[in-house]
Design a protein around this motif. Structure first.
Motif, PDB file in Angstrom:
ATOM      1  N   UNK A  28     -15.576  31.871  23.851  1.00 44.98           N
ATOM      2  CA  UNK A  28     -14.921  33.104  24.295  1.00 44.98           C
ATOM      3  C   UNK A  28     -13.571  32.791  24.943  1.00 44.98           C
ATOM      4  N   UNK A  29     -13.559  31.798  25.809  1.00 44.14           N
ATOM      5  CA  UNK A  29     -12.315  31.407  26.472  1.00 44.14           C
ATOM      6  C   UNK A  29     -11.292  30.914  25.465  1.00 44.14           C
ATOM      7  N   UNK A  30     -11.755  30.112  24.516  1.00 43.22           N
ATOM      8  CA  UNK A  30     -10.848  29.594  23.493  1.00 43.22           C
ATOM      9  C   UNK A  30     -10.262  30.750  22.685  1.00 43.22           C
ATOM     10  N   UNK A  54     -10.951  32.085  31.977  1.00 39.15           N
ATOM     11  CA  UNK A  54     -10.803  30.707  32.452  1.00 39.15           C
ATOM     12  C   UNK A  54     -11.914  30.379  33.458  1.00 39.15           C
ATOM     13  N   UNK A  55     -12.313  31.386  34.233  1.00 41.26           N
ATOM     14  CA  UNK A  55     -13.446  31.171  35.148  1.00 41.26           C
ATOM     15  C   UNK A  55     -14.704  30.890  34.333  1.00 41.26           C
ATOM     16  N   UNK A  56     -14.844  31.616  33.218  1.00 44.16           N
ATOM     17  CA  UNK A  56     -15.985  31.356  32.322  1.00 44.16           C
ATOM     18  C   UNK A  56     -15.985  29.885  31.908  1.00 44.16           C
ATOM     19  N   UNK A  57     -14.817  29.408  31.527  1.00 49.03           N
ATOM     20  CA  UNK A  57     -14.736  28.022  31.042  1.00 49.03           C
ATOM     21  C   UNK A  57     -15.042  27.049  32.171  1.00 49.03           C
ATOM     22  N   UNK A  58     -14.494  27.336  33.356  1.00 44.99           N
ATOM     23  CA  UNK A  58     -14.786  26.459  34.508  1.00 44.99           C
ATOM     24  C   UNK A  58     -16.296  26.438  34.751  1.00 44.99           C
ATOM     25  N   UNK A  73     -24.267  31.160  37.436  1.00 39.90           N
ATOM     26  CA  UNK A  73     -23.786  32.392  38.062  1.00 39.90           C
ATOM     27  C   UNK A  73     -22.265  32.549  37.904  1.00 39.90           C
ATOM     28  N   UNK A  74     -21.540  31.415  38.008  1.00 41.41           N
ATOM     29  CA  UNK A  74     -20.070  31.455  37.839  1.00 41.41           C
ATOM     30  C   UNK A  74     -19.713  31.978  36.441  1.00 41.41           C
ATOM     31  N   UNK A  75     -20.439  31.497  35.450  1.00 35.77           N
ATOM     32  CA  UNK A  75     -20.196  31.966  34.085  1.00 35.77           C
ATOM     33  C   UNK A  75     -20.409  33.462  33.972  1.00 35.77           C
ATOM     34  N   UNK A  86     -21.045  29.612  24.307  1.00 37.32           N
ATOM     35  CA  UNK A  86     -20.492  30.923  23.944  1.00 37.32           C
ATOM     36  C   UNK A  86     -19.315  31.253  24.872  1.00 37.32           C
ATOM     37  N   UNK A  87     -19.475  30.910  26.148  1.00 35.29           N
ATOM     38  CA  UNK A  87     -18.385  31.151  27.102  1.00 35.29           C
ATOM     39  C   UNK A  87     -17.150  30.331  26.752  1.00 35.29           C
TER      40      UNK A  87
END
Lengths: 419, 685
Positions: free
Chosen positions: B598-600, B401-405, B424-426, B594-595
């Motif tokens: 991945x989250x989905x 979820x952090x990836x998605x954010x 960087x968050x991703x 891609x992130x």
């Protein structure tokens, strides 16, 4: 700090190799070592500047390579007897690999210029993921929920008023509903070798009490070849609580039908299987039957005619020491040209269970449990083919097909009319 | 300034504490006289209720005896509820949705939001620590946070050792050694830097093991167990040292704060969907939900509401005290609040896992169910395995979820600095997601192994019967997620200078990944049931000599390979970031998508595994205790399930997109609008 990393790396590498060796032996460890060496060599390659590629440049080598590879995979899978769906799966994954590597070398995407761009791309991403998941779940083999519903709506097994074949059919249902097929094959049916194949093992030869005890207390007697730790714990112990008396009776009735009049029972876990021809325990018990000392076959004494040491005591009795003895000619319409050493299992069984008219060789199958007759036959064979002089085990017969099993009934190979 | 704030704050906290106390007093006191035993030793109020019923029945019988053959008075008017008594249950259907599908969607949405609010705070508090300046107060709080982190990591390593290597009480060795290793090293390093990283690992290993050994109840000490304890102790020591002396990175503080804002909104959605779930259950499965709730009276009337309220209060304190405590230079207190939030959250998770596992594997013997204590009903044989599984699963979920954010915010940002930051968050989200996902297969394995042990029929239904194709899809999803994670790493490395030297080796790893995914996907048979049913091809079975490809030994090897290659790639990635300049903000735009993919996939997989678990009870609400006799007691087909799960995940993503916008993006837009007039910096942002 570097030395720490090297030490941890070496320990991790060696542990991995040891784990592979423990699971797959030297081949596993060798493959692991090869992977490590490949990694080491590839890390030594001088880095090349990554260049942007057009789609054509990206796939111009990949596509032909993957097409050739897919062809090779298809042919190899066929050679190894993989059914067609697995061939398709492997080839499909080759193309998944193609897509994977194409994506890796994909040209850098252009930056989004407007909100519309990223909305479009986000929706495309979700659509791609949803499309894959909906597509895969829709295309994989499906079941019809109505069939399960029909099963669930069926009343519980009640034997009152049911006749033989109906009881057997109800027993098969109990077998199926309790997922016994998960671990036990029944001849050709089922697809797991976790437990014995109850058809080729011929569980129906055993007494009802024994079968019942095996269901209720599965860990009391472990089937030969299934003595490993995992197999010992595999059979659940709750069937005594789960099955009603009627269900248990029906199940036993079904299991009692699992016999093969054409082959010796088979023991062991695939692929390390053997028949009772080579089973020293079965042969030792067969000796007791042959010599008339087995408590379960009181009144049966093969040795009285065939001789305790194989020397016939009565004229006309088959001499088991001579492997070139021919088949009897005393039964009209039932004679084979095969010599004793080449007798098929079915002939041994037929001669012993049905006997030879107008001779002291009675139809023992009408009197004594067939379980012991098979064992006595296994022992009789040792007179011309001693166990300790054998260089190889007799081949395990192929699992009978559905058609063969049907033919046993139509040809009347069973003595029991119910079967 | 400080002095003027303190009385106000103290008053606030005092009032809060008083309210809590009154609440607890009011809710607990009616129960206290009911039992002579302590409420902690006897939670079986249902048993008491039954006992009272019995007494009443006995009294009735006595009365009847006394009155002899006196004419019976018609007392039906006392129980007649009126015309509503004639109400009959009906299957409800609306736009292709049915009772089951409504319940399914509500439950799934509730679990997804709950996972977010339970999963994210675990690493939010660690991030907050990573972002905090090492003041004395913060260092005090770090001792606690290190122990908290060490408990989580120790449990994960320990349980993995217990199951894979077969170490008796491995989880206890792991927990105690890692926790005490962390505690000792943190404490020794608190006053000043007493030990370097090697000494910390050594001290953690030795003292952690020495304390773990007497605390673990075993008859003989095995070498493997001691090695496990040493490893855990060393990990605890290393982590403690690393975190205690890490350079404070404000990016972590900012990320933690932003996620916390999202957590706050998600908290409301968890409550909303929880209420929805309950309402739907009351319509669709009234009898069952009544039975389930009444089977856990203490839990549902006392423990759950108390925990929920406490967690809510602490969560709001955590969210809204962020800036004030930062400004008051009381970061340590805020970190402690975060740890408390996690402790309550995890307790809540474990409490509700009780009824969930009771439905799947009710405590045996079933004949004693009526007299069994509530605690026994909660602590089923699969309770702890599910706790472990959800703990790790929620962590992975939170990471993605952090990836998605990160991905959303990257796409929604137009400033260079913002893009650099969200890039960087991703990276961090993927790091968390992958790192926690690595032990996830082991946790799933532990859970299913325990289900097999409880009742093999459930296990067979999952692995070999009607859910076998569902599991095949799971294999595909896991392969997809590992592949996507690796693609992201590849894309990310292209923006790191001198990272090209790893590319040939990484490509070789990708070949191994594709081969492993193929093996993981290979089924024993290509029909969807244990035995072929009408319309299925019975020949679609792997021959016996090739069956090993579909067995656990091959699957485990494939999983091991996937995990190892991903781990190796991560090592390459980490080395590349340390030795080359990372151009944050210049990632190929493919990376964020891609992130998102991945989250989905992760959320889809999570929903899918929930579906598998629920359906594995077959036609039972509570396995072999409460039968499902509704028209929808059968397993829906793979295609139908796949479509429904996708719709649920879409709904979740639409809501999450809105939440991320409202929680993070919208305040930034507002701030930008008023920026010229408000120049004072915010410490937390």
């Amino acid at each position: 700090m570097k030395i720490d990393i090297i030490i941890i790396g070496v320990i991790a590498g060696l542990s991995g190799l040891f784990a592979l060796y423990g699971t797959f032996g030297i081949i596993g460890a060798g493959a692991g070592f090869a992977v490590m060496v490949t990694y080491a060599l590839l890390l030594k390659i001088k880095p090349k500047k990554v260049e942007e590629k057009t789609l054509f440049q990206n796939i111009r080598f990949k596509l032909p390579v993957i097409a050739v590879l897919a062809g090779i995979i298809w042919v190899l899978a066929g050679k190894f007897n993989f059914p067609v769906w697995w061939q398709i799966e492997f080839v499909a994954f080759a193309f998944v690999g193609f897509a994977f590597f194409t994506l890796l070398d994909w040209k850098t995407l252009k930056l989004e210029k407007s909100h519309f761009d990223w909305i479009k791309r986000i929706l495309a991403t979700y659509a791609l993921a949803s499309g894959i998941f909906i597509g895969v779940t829709a295309q994989l083999p499906q079941f019809d929920p109505e069939i399960e519903l029909a099963k669930l709506n069926k009343p519980p097994v009640k034997l009152a008023g049911l006749a033989g074949p109906e009881v057997i059919a109800a027993g098969r249902e109990v077998f199926e509903n309790n997922k016994c097929f998960n671990c036990h094959k029944v001849f050709w049916e089922g697809n797991s070798d976790r437990g014995p194949n109850l058809g080729t093992k011929q569980i129906g030869l055993y007494t009802e009490d024994y079968i019942k005890d095996q269901i209720l207390n599965p860990r009391r007697n472990q089937a030969p070849g299934f003595e490993d730790k995992k197999s010992k714990k595999a059979m659940p112990t709750y069937y005594g609580d789960d099955l009603s008396e009627d269900e248990l009776s029906a199940l036993i009735s079904f299991l009692k039908t699992l016999r093969d009049p054409t082959h010796m029972p088979v023991e062991g876990k695939f692929p390390n299987q053997w028949t009772w021809w080579d089973d020293k325990d079965a042969i030792a018990e067969g000796k007791l039957v042959f010599e008339g000392t087995h408590p379960q076959t009181e009144g049966l004494l093969c040795a009285v005619c065939h001789g305790k040491d194989g020397i016939p005591m009565m004229t006309g009795a088959l001499d088991f020491r001579n492997e070139n003895n021919p088949d009897t000619t005393k039964i009209e319409g039932d004679h084979t040209d095969k010599l004793l050493k080449d007798w098929p299992d079915a002939l041994w069984y037929r001669r012993v269970t049905r006997g030879i008219p107008e001779t002291p060789m009675a139809a023992w199958g009408m009197i004594f449990p067939h379980l012991y007759l098979w064992k006595a036959e296994a022992y009789a064979r040792t007179f011309h083919d001693p166990l300790d002089k054998r260089t190889a085990k007799r081949p395990v017969p192929p699992v009978p097909t559905k058609e063969e099993i049907e033919s046993w009934k139509t040809k009347g190979l069973f003595l029991d009319p119910l079967l | 300034m400080k002095q003027s704030q303190s009385p106000l704050k103290n008053t606030f906290f005092k009032t809060l504490l008083c309210l809590l106390f009154i609440y607890m007093l009011g809710h607990l006191s009616p129960f206290l006289p009911a039992s002579s035993n302590s409420i902690f030793t006897n939670l079986s109020f249902q048993t008491l209720a039954y006992a009272q019923d019995d007494e009443e029945e006995d009294e009735d019988e006595e009365d009847e005896d006394e009155e002899g053959e006196a004419e019976e008075e018609d007392l039906s008017y006392l129980t007649d509820i009126g015309p509503a008594a004639d109400h009959e249950f009906e299957e409800f259907s609306f736009l292709g949705m049915s009772n089951r599908k409504f319940t399914w969607a509500a439950a799934q949405l509730h679990i997804l939001f709950a996972s977010f609010i339970l999963g994210c705070p675990m690493f939010v508090v660690i991030m907050e620590v990573m972002g905090a300046r090492r003041t004395q107060g913060v260092r005090k709080a770090i001792i606690l946070s290190n122990v908290f982190l060490a408990v989580l990591i120790g449990v994960v390593i320990g349980i993995t050792g217990e199951i894979i290597i077969g170490i008796h009480h491995g989880v206890l060795y792991g927990l105690w050694a890692c926790a005490f290793g962390a505690l000792i090293v943190s404490f020794l390093n608190y006053f000043h830097r007493l030990m370097n990283i090697r000494a910390s690992a050594f001290v953690g290993a030795v003292f952690g093991t020495l304390i773990a050994m007497p605390l673990t109840p075993v008859e003989h000490y095995e070498v493997s167990a001691i090695i496990l304890a040493l490893i855990n102790g060393a990990v605890g020591g290393l982590l403690s040292n690393g975190i205690m002396f890490a350079q404070a990175d404000f990016k972590f503080e900012r990320l933690a704060h932003e996620i916390t804002k999202v957590i706050g909104i998600c908290y409301s959605f968890t409550a909303l969907t929880g209420g929805l779930f309950l309402f739907v259950m009351l319509v669709a499965y009234k009898d069952f939900i009544t039975y389930l709730i009444s089977s856990f009276p203490m839990l549902f009337m006392v423990a759950y509401p108390t925990l929920f309220i406490l967690e809510t209060v602490i969560m709001y304190i955590y969210v809204y005290s962020w800036d004030p405590l930062n400004k008051a230079n009381k970061k340590g207190r805020h970190i402690v609040t975060g740890i408390m939030l996690n402790v309550f959250g995890l307790t809540l998770l474990m409490a509700l896992d009780g009824p969930a596992t009771f439905m799947q594997a009710p405590t045996k013997p079933l004949a004693d169910l009526l007299t069994m204590s509530e605690w026994d009903k909660i602590t089923t044989s699969i309770w702890m395995p599910l706790n472990y599984h959800r703990l790790v699963g929620n962590g992975t979920f939170g990471g993605y979820m952090v990836c998605i954010i990160g991905a959303y915010m990257y796409l929604w940002s137009d400033k260079k600095e913002e893009r650099e930051y969200y890039d960087w968050v991703g990276y961090i989200g993927n790091l968390i997601g992958v790192a926690i996902m690595i032990p996830l297969p082991a946790m799933g394995y532990i859970f299913v192994a325990e289900i097999y042990r409880y009742d093999a029929t459930i296990g067979m239904y999952i692995m070999s019967d009607r859910e076998s194709m569902f599991m095949l899809v799971q294999g595909l999803l896991v392969g997809t997620m590992f592949s996507a994670s690796n693609i992201y790493m590849w894309v990310s490395m292209k923006r790191i200078e001198n990272a090209e030297r790893f590319f040939p080796a990484m490509k070789f790893g990708f070949v191994l990944i594709v081969i492993s995914a193929t093996i993981w996907f290979t089924p024993r048979r290509f029909f969807a049931t244990m035995l072929p049913e009408p319309g299925m091809d019975p020949n679609m079975v792997l021959p016996d000599n090739l069956a090993f490809l579909a067995l656990m030994v091959s699957k485990n090897t494939a999983a091991f390979c996937l995990v190892t290659v991903t781990f190796i790639n991560y090592i390459f990635y980490t080395i590349a970031t340390k030795t080359g300049k990372v151009h944050y903000g210049k990632i190929n735009p493919l990376g964020p998508y891609v992130l998102i993919f991945l989250g989905f996939s992760d959320i889809w997989l999570m929903s899918w595994m929930g579906t598998i678990r629920e359906l594995s009870r077959m036609n039972w609400h509570i396995y072999k205790v409460f039968k499902d006799v509704t028209p929808e007691k059968f397993a829906p087909s793979l295609a139908e399930s796949g479509f429904h799960v996708t719709m649920i995940v879409w709904l979740f993503f639409i809501l999450m997109t809105a939440i991320i916008w409202i929680g993070i993006k919208y305040p930034k837009t507002k701030k930008k609008e008023i920026e010229p007039t408000q120049a004072s910096p915010q410490m937390a942002e």
